[in-house]
Design a protein around this motif. Structure first.
Motif, mmCIF file in Angstrom:
data_model
loop_
_atom_site.group_PDB
_atom_site.id
_atom_site.type_symbol
_atom_site.label_atom_id
_atom_site.label_comp_id
_atom_site.label_asym_id
_atom_site.label_seq_id
_atom_site.Cartn_x
_atom_site.Cartn_y
_atom_site.Cartn_z
ATOM 1 N N TRP A 33 0.828 -1.204 0.000
ATOM 2 C CA TRP A 33 0.000 0.000 0.000
ATOM 3 C C TRP A 33 0.868 1.262 0.000
ATOM 4 O O TRP A 33 0.598 2.202 -0.750
ATOM 5 C CB TRP A 33 -0.922 -0.020 1.219
ATOM 6 N N PHE A 84 -6.525 4.656 -1.637
ATOM 7 C CA PHE A 84 -7.089 4.169 -0.371
ATOM 8 C C PHE A 84 -6.453 4.905 0.794
ATOM 9 O O PHE A 84 -5.258 5.172 0.795
ATOM 10 C CB PHE A 84 -6.849 2.665 -0.223
ATOM 11 N N ASP A 108 -8.552 -0.479 4.150
ATOM 12 C CA ASP A 108 -9.490 -0.186 3.066
ATOM 13 C C ASP A 108 -9.254 -1.094 1.868
ATOM 14 O O ASP A 108 -10.186 -1.437 1.147
ATOM 15 C CB ASP A 108 -9.374 1.275 2.641
ATOM 16 N N ILE A 109 -8.006 -1.486 1.654
ATOM 17 C CA ILE A 109 -7.693 -2.426 0.574
ATOM 18 C C ILE A 109 -8.363 -3.766 0.851
ATOM 19 O O ILE A 109 -8.986 -4.360 -0.032
ATOM 20 C CB ILE A 109 -6.164 -2.604 0.428
ATOM 21 N N GLU A 135 -12.077 -3.560 0.295
ATOM 22 C CA GLU A 135 -12.422 -3.541 -1.132
ATOM 23 C C GLU A 135 -12.416 -4.951 -1.720
ATOM 24 O O GLU A 135 -13.254 -5.290 -2.546
ATOM 25 C CB GLU A 135 -11.434 -2.647 -1.888
ATOM 26 N N LYS A 150 -11.639 -0.846 -8.593
ATOM 27 C CA LYS A 150 -10.368 -0.744 -7.885
ATOM 28 C C LYS A 150 -9.771 -2.115 -7.566
ATOM 29 O O LYS A 150 -8.576 -2.215 -7.309
ATOM 30 C CB LYS A 150 -10.542 0.047 -6.600
#
Length: 144
Positions: free
Chosen positions: A61, A70, A75-76, A79, A101
């Protein structure tokens, strides 16, 4: 030990414990309900492996363009949570499609998107739009 050696050994202890507690809280493992020593050992192993994976996700990230898309490494994971592998007896496995995404995340981690789950995915149900007003529903008389 002399005082200087003790100071060197324990100087980072508070920092390490705070970091460990932060990582435990992201994994949701603050309380461990264990019935046996083997269960505790197993949970600690799983926690350790999950912390390694979590730190790898955080590294990717930070070092790629995902940081612009993000706000956090969690949040990754959120998702990607909607992707499922669906299995039914007597039928082939079905993997839900990668969209938006999720494709960028897969590329950042150098994952191959499975065949049939990429950008060319089409919904199985394609409905034609009808022109005009919808038909009135028939009323049923209950008096008879």
């Amino acid at each position: 030990m002399d005082p200087m050696k003790i100071s060197e050994s324990y100087s980072l202890r508070d920092e390490q414990e705070k970091y460990y507690q932060q990582m435990k809280s992201t994994q949701g493992c603050n309380r461990q309900g264990n019935w046996s020593e083997e269960g505790k050992t197993g949970r600690l192993l799983i926690l350790f492996v999950s912390m390694i994976l979590s730190s790898y996700v955080r590294h990717i990230w930070k070092s790629t363009d995902l940081k612009k898309q993000f706000s956090s490494s969690l949040d990754i994971l959120d998702e990607m949570r909607s992707i499922r592998c669906i299995e039914h007896k007597g039928k082939a496995k079905f993997i839900t499609p990668f969209v938006g995404k999720q494709i960028d995340i897969a590329q950042a981690f150098h994952f191959e998107i499975p065949e049939g789950c990429g950008m060319k995915y089409k919904s199985r149900k394609v409905r034609e739009k009808k022109v005009g007003r919808p038909k009135k529903q028939r009323t049923v008389n209950l008096d008879k």
